[in-house]
Write an enzyme that holds these catalytic residues in place. Structure first.
Site, PDB file in Angstrom:
ATOM      1  N   PHE A 192     -28.240  52.104 125.541  1.00  0.00           N
ATOM      2  CA  PHE A 192     -27.240  53.122 124.983  1.00  0.00           C
ATOM      3  C   PHE A 192     -26.094  52.689 124.881  1.00  0.00           C
ATOM      4  O   PHE A 192     -25.352  51.518 125.194  1.00  0.00           O
ATOM      5  CB  PHE A 192     -27.272  54.319 126.294  1.00  0.00           C
ATOM      6  N   CYS A 193     -25.317  53.370 123.995  1.00  0.00           N
ATOM      7  CA  CYS A 193     -23.922  53.135 123.525  1.00  0.00           C
ATOM      8  C   CYS A 193     -23.176  54.707 123.442  1.00  0.00           C
ATOM      9  O   CYS A 193     -23.661  55.619 123.655  1.00  0.00           O
ATOM     10  CB  CYS A 193     -23.726  52.353 122.558  1.00  0.00           C
ATOM     11  N   THR A 194     -21.934  54.471 122.705  1.00  0.00           N
ATOM     12  CA  THR A 194     -21.249  55.799 122.686  1.00  0.00           C
ATOM     13  C   THR A 194     -21.801  56.725 121.756  1.00  0.00           C
ATOM     14  O   THR A 194     -21.941  58.093 122.270  1.00  0.00           O
ATOM     15  CB  THR A 194     -19.558  55.472 122.239  1.00  0.00           C
TER      16      THR A 194
END
Length: 319
Positions: A192-194
């Site tokens: 995951f990331c922003t």
């Protein structure tokens, strides 16, 4: 910075902001550039769009009708029919001009041959994310940088402790050797990331290294915080942003953070109260590691920002 943005805003929200990206095969970005620039300028928009052989990425702002028309135009292009867009509002125009720039990558990893358009991992809907990361055989990886992870992440997620996204491939190469040494079977990997773009490309890299059971959070942390109620959440802390809000929490409510413009670390109220916090110049994280030359450079930038705010204009470095 927070005081500066307050000084620059007006009482009525008047601009719609669109953060967009899509990995796609773009055969001739240079030929597409003038078309996209013309569409943005015709609709009175400002911001920056990056075009590369691997796709499109950018943030644009303007009146709602202009944004909607431009997004419709982009989605009408065959390469970008699946364009991912996140909308927000701004009291003041956050950009100074409209730019469409040609780049080698839309998100810089620095590794040739990574095909995020056709070889990325599987999407996981935010409402299904908790179930996946709670499975005992799932390895959860936060693909963001260390200063972002410092204020929040998912329970049990691995922090690669990287300074930039360019560091991720080297980190994963070392980490994958540990995985192979511990188990004879391939693990399930969830990343995951922003907002979704970095982890999408990271999954393509991981798959290129021979891992098949690879997944990523669709829409990123922001989509999760927007859609998953806090009482059901597996998220701890706040989510760092690359804009004037600095960080948001559940429901995308703005959190009480500012940012050190010397080292980029997000700062809470206690850190801002420290004698080592000098706005625009240093914070408790970097106070003892900056040279006099660096301090003077940061100090001069802060003076320019404050002068611009007093004159009711936006400093170039904040756009």
């Amino acid at each position: 910075m927070r005081d500066y943005m307050r000084a620059m805003t007006e009482s009525n929200i008047s601009y719609k902001v669109a953060a967009l990206y899509h990995f796609a095969v773009v055969d001739d970005p240079a030929a597409l550039k003038p078309e996209i620039l013309a569409a943005c300028e015709t609709n009175g928009l400002k911001g920056t769009i990056l075009l590369a052989p691997e796709g499109i990425n950018g943030t644009i702002a303007g009146e709602a009708d202009g944004i909607d028309s431009t997004i419709a135009f982009l989605r009408g292009l065959p390469q970008f029919s699946g364009l991912e867009v996140k909308y927000s509002a701004a009291d003041d125009m956050p950009f100074l001009r409209m730019k469409v720039r040609l780049k080698k990558e839309i998100v810089t990893m620095g590794v040739d041959g990574i095909d995020a358009a056709r070889a990325k991992g599987d999407y996981v809907d935010p409402l299904d994310w908790n179930a996946m990361i709670s499975e005992p055989d799932t390895i959860v990886i936060d693909t963001r940088n260390a200063y972002e992870v410092a204020i929040g992440s998912f329970e049990g997620a691995i922090n690669p402790d990287t300074e930039t996204f360019r560091d991720f491939p080297t980190w994963f190469d070392d980490f994958s050797k540990q995985l192979q040494a511990k188990s004879g079977k391939q693990p399930k990997i969830a990343m995951f990331c922003t907002g979704g773009i970095r982890c999408e490309k990271a999954t393509a890299y991981v798959k290129a290294q021979g891992f098949d059971d690879v997944h990523h959070l669709k829409g990123g942390i922001l989509k999760y915080l927007e859609n998953v109620p806090e009482e059901n959440s597996s998220w701890n802390g706040d989510c760092f942003l690359f804009d004037q809000r600095v960080a948001v929490g559940h429901g995308l409510k703005e959190s009480d953070y500012d940012q050190c413009h010397a080292c980029r670390m997000p700062l809470n109220a206690e850190e801002r109260a420290s004698e080592k916090y000098v706005p625009g110049e240093a914070c408790p994280h970097c106070y003892d590691s900056r040279t006099d030359e660096q301090r003077e450079r940061y100090r001069e930038r802060q003076r320019q920002v404050e002068k611009a705010a007093q004159e009711g204009r936006q400093h170039l470095g904040t756009a």
